[in-house]
Design a protein around this motif. Structure first.
Motif, mmCIF file in Angstrom:
data_model
loop_
_atom_site.group_PDB
_atom_site.id
_atom_site.type_symbol
_atom_site.label_atom_id
_atom_site.label_comp_id
_atom_site.label_asym_id
_atom_site.label_seq_id
_atom_site.Cartn_x
_atom_site.Cartn_y
_atom_site.Cartn_z
ATOM 1 N N GLY A 182 0.825 -1.195 0.000
ATOM 2 C CA GLY A 182 0.000 0.000 0.000
ATOM 3 C C GLY A 182 0.863 1.251 0.000
ATOM 4 O O GLY A 182 2.095 1.190 0.048
ATOM 5 N N HIS A 183 0.207 2.397 -0.046
ATOM 6 C CA HIS A 183 0.897 3.676 -0.132
ATOM 7 C C HIS A 183 0.348 4.608 0.947
ATOM 8 O O HIS A 183 -0.798 5.049 0.872
ATOM 9 N N TRP A 184 1.194 4.893 1.916
ATOM 10 C CA TRP A 184 0.788 5.791 2.978
ATOM 11 C C TRP A 184 1.035 7.250 2.612
ATOM 12 O O TRP A 184 0.240 8.127 2.953
ATOM 13 N N GLY A 185 2.108 7.553 1.896
ATOM 14 C CA GLY A 185 2.591 8.926 1.765
ATOM 15 C C GLY A 185 1.563 9.940 1.321
ATOM 16 O O GLY A 185 1.498 11.045 1.864
ATOM 17 N N THR A 186 0.742 9.590 0.361
ATOM 18 C CA THR A 186 -0.251 10.535 -0.151
ATOM 19 C C THR A 186 -1.558 10.504 0.633
ATOM 20 O O THR A 186 -2.381 11.416 0.504
#
Length: 812
Positions: A76-80
């Motif tokens: 998954g992608h937390w940054g955005t």
């Protein structure tokens, strides 16, 4: 039409006026209660986003976090995600306060945890998936399913309520947003553009879409440029240039920027609320001026520039390295939670920092304060019917083909430009949808070049920029869309179709390759959406590819590439369809079919140059319904005998060459039994197990024979036909002629000669492959070779094709 105006609005500032959202005299737009509620909703969405990435059990931390509560594979992608959650929270506020009809296109689609979290909070997720309840058990399922076998993807995929844009591949969010806004005057389309996406060519071109947006008949697009500073491993360009330079860029595109910057939640919430209010007031003022006062000046639409840290509110440092505000926050900030006790402790501290006990009650349901800003019913971003466009789709009023068909008393006696004939049909469709405004024709500056200019009688070309006295067919509110960016054309049309309308994309065959990847993404979207019972079917994405490889003799080698079909036929068989109508009436029949169809990507390849009329309308209908069939009038086989050879063709120029070859064989080898087969639907060549349109072996063998030579003249690359038919019994006897990358600026017939697709080469192929002909017809073969040599010398001396070619007509 929804009125976006608020009482006491102020007309927007002029284009050269500096705008400040924070001045000492400006009151905060949010009182303490509103601020607290928005922050609670944002924290809840952040908590749910983190939980989806990490947890498979213990969703509310009712016991100390243990390794077995964490997924074995962290994806998954937390940054955005925190930035997307902020936008969603504040869109909820203004949608509810102003009773807006609004959707959002999430450009950073890899921020799927955020959009899924917000859908669950507002209840649209549970309405779509009743087993994902808004309680502890449902939260546990929500967490476990994310990026998990048998679950949901990590992107904002078709499975996500409220989505029309996956964002797995970057560059298309803004063009999708404008496509959704066209002909939707009451709709606000917010569009979050990641600063990585902003570096792509398609996104850069799509900023110009505001020159095509009519403030009277279209909705509004609110771009939100989210600058969190980093891509996967590098800084982003727009986050690193000076703010005045960025403002100049956005103003140059025709927008007026409003800035929201910071890492203190209290300040950012207030500034974001103020920016949203200012942007919507400006949009309302522009629409009011255009719709009620007749203002004709192109608006300078607002754009919000949101600067927040990447991975905001996440771990500041991991293993001694900075994470929050750096590229390290892009995906999974704590990658070794199961193995590293320190990472596990950090994860628990991170989750508890959102104070989940304040956000969810003892049953795991969101508390009243968290939901205070959430709109009701179809006003929720996850429940707006525009994001499930089939709910709004109406049948397209395609008129009777009899009005447009060309008369054909006998095959080959007359000739027409097929796309010009189609243009008359499209003009009527455009006229019949004039009031309902749900059909658009898009293309890169080629509508007239592709002989479709009859549509201008019903609608001009959309245009909001300067108009000169020498311009033609430009029209505010026009529904013919031309911009020299295939990416933007495709994005507009996809957004238009996904929100419940119809359209057609006309393009030069060679340059549709520019959107290969976009077509791939849309096909994948449709393939998944077709398997979701709650996703209603939408109108098909229809390509008309013309100015094709065989008649690009004037532009030359750079304009000669028929390979888009190869790309499309690699994709999901349940979605893709490819058609090669050989004349004007078959093009009408194919177009009637594809314009009425649902949930497909249809590719129609047809010529714009004069082409012989082979079939009357009734025969064309029957032939298109079969998809492939014998043209008994063109062959020489008897009713009771078997053919000695099959001459097959797909495409208008290959059909011409096959019929010319059949005519030569009739004259010179009258005892040879020749069968002529024309293929309109290229997928018919596939086995029925591989494609819904594929033939069973028995039907294929009856048409092409199981053991006779087949000489196949094909429009594109010849190996595609071999790939489609390799499992058939007669594949060893199949010989395909097509385009083999031999092109230049030359005569039309020289193009087919260069690629060995010409009638003389086809006759030679028959002689070479029919047993016994090599000796018996040796003299004829030699004459065919000689004609090709004579052609070579003739065109260099005269600059035109041989008279027997240029003046050839079909006769029996």
């Amino acid at each position: 039409m929804i009125n976006l105006l608020r009482e006491g609005f102020v007309m927007p500032l002029g284009p050269n006026t500096e705008t400040s959202l924070d001045t000492p005299d400006t009151p905060d737009p949010l009182d303490e209660e509103e601020l607290s509620a928005l922050d609670a909703h944002w924290r809840a969405a952040n908590y749910l986003a983190v939980g989806q990435i990490y947890l498979m059990a213990n969703p509310l931390l009712t016991e100390p976090l243990a390794p077995e509560h964490v997924k074995p594979r962290l994806l998954g992608h937390w940054g955005t995600s925190p930035g997307l959650n902020l936008v969603h929270t504040h869109l909820n506020r203004v949608v509810k306060a102003r009773n807006l009809d609004a959707i959002c296109v999430w450009g950073p689609g890899h921020g799927g945890p955020a959009v899924v979290a917000n859908s669950w909070l507002e209840g649209s997720y549970t309405e779509t998936y009743p087993d994902i309840t808004r309680d502890t058990a449902g939260m546990a399922r929500l967490f476990r399913q994310f990026s998990f076998p048998g679950g949901i993807p990590s992107h904002v995929a078709p499975e996500t309520p409220g989505s029309i844009h996956e964002g797995g591949e970057l560059g298309y969010s803004l063009s999708h947003a404008y496509g959704a806004a066209f002909d939707n005057p009451g709709l606000l389309v917010a569009c979050v553009i990641g600063d990585g996406e902003a570096e792509t060519g398609p996104l850069a071109a799509s900023w110009h879409s505001n020159k095509f947006l009519d403030p009277v008949r279209d909705g509004a697009v609110l771009p939100i440029l989210h600058l969190n500073g980093y891509k996967i491993a590098n800084p982003t360009v727009l986050a690193r240039i000076p703010e005045p330079e960025l403002d100049s860029l956005l103003r140059g595109y025709g927008h007026e920027p409003l800035h929201v910057t910071g890492d203190d939640p209290h300040t950012v919430h207030q500034t974001m609320a103020r920016a949203m209010d200012e942007a919507l007031d400006r949009i309302a003022a522009f629409q009011h001026a255009a719709r009620t006062e007749g203002a004709a000046e192109r608006p300078r639409w607002p754009v919000i520039v949101l600067r927040t840290p990447k991975g905001w509110t996440g771990p500041a440092e991991v293993d001694g390295l900075p994470v929050e505000g750096t590229w390290r926050a892009h995906q999974v900030p704590l990658p070794a939670v199961r193995e590293n006790p320190d990472h596990l402790r950090q994860l628990e501290r991170w989750l508890r920092s959102y104070r989940p006990e304040e956000l969810f009650d003892e049953h795991g349901s969101p508390r009243e304060q968290v939901l205070a800003c959430v709109p009701d019913g179809a006003h929720r971003l996850g429940a707006n019917p525009h994001t499930n466009g089939g709910l709004l789709l109406r049948d397209l009023p395609v008129p009777s083909l009899e009005r447009f068909a060309v008369p054909v008393d006998k095959p080959g006696a007359t000739a027409h430009e097929p796309t010009r004939v189609l243009g008359d049909l499209l003009a009527q469709v455009m006229a019949d949808t004039g009031e309902r405004r749900d059909f658009r024709l898009v293309g890169p500056d080629e509508t007239a070049s592709n002989r479709l200019q009859a549509v201008y009688e019903a609608s001009g070309k959309a245009w909001e920029a300067q108009v000169l006295s020498t311009d033609e067919h430009l029209e505010r509110g026009g529904r013919v869309m031309e911009i020299l960016s295939e990416h933007t054309c495709q994005g507009w049309l996809e957004g238009y179709l996904l929100t419940g309308r119809h359209g057609l994309f006309s393009c030069y065959e060679a340059f549709v390759h520019i959107v290969d990847s976009m077509a791939n993404q849309h096909i994948k979207w449709l393939r998944v959406a077709r398997r979701l019972p709650w996703r209603r079917p939408i109108a098909s994405l229809n390509y008309l590819l013309t100015s094709h490889v065989w008649r690009q003799d004037n532009n030359g080698f750079s304009h000669q590439d028929p390979g888009f079909v190869d790309h499309v036929l690699n994709k999901s068989p349940e979605v893709v369809r490819v058609y090669y109508p050989p004349d004007a009436n078959t093009l009408l029949c194919v177009s009637d079919h594809v314009l009425r169809s649902r949930d497909y990507v249809n590719v129609v390849v047809a010529g714009k140059q004069p082409c012989f009329d082979w079939l009357d309308l009734d025969a064309a209908r029957a032939h298109c319904a079969r998809g492939a069939g014998i043209w008994d009038w063109a062959g020489t086989e008897t009713d009771l005998g078997e053919p000695d050879v099959v001459l097959a063709c797909a495409g208008d120029v290959p059909t011409l060459e096959v019929l010319a070859a059949a005519s030569l064989l009739r004259s010179h080898l009258p005892d040879l039994a020749v069968r002529v087969v024309n293929v309109v639907d290229i997928a018919r060549l596939l086995p029925m197990e591989e494609h819904p349109h594929g033939m069973p072996d028995s039907e294929y063998d009856a048409l092409f024979t199981p053991d006779k030579p087949v000489v196949f003249a094909y429009h594109g690359y010849p190996w595609l036909i071999h790939r489609l038919a390799y499992r058939r019994a007669n594949h060893p006897h199949l010989h395909v002629r097509g385009y083999k990358e031999e092109g230049t600026t030359t005569t039309p017939f020289d193009m087919v000669v260069r690629n060995d697709l010409d009638r003389y080469r086809l006759v030679m192929d028959v002689i070479d492959r029919v047993p016994g002909l090599a000796v018996r017809a040796a003299a004829l073969r030699q004459r065919m070779v000689d004609v090709r040599y004579r052609h070579h010398d003739w065109i260099r001396a005269h600059g035109a094709d041989l008279p027997e070619v240029a003046e050839w007509t079909w006769s029996q």
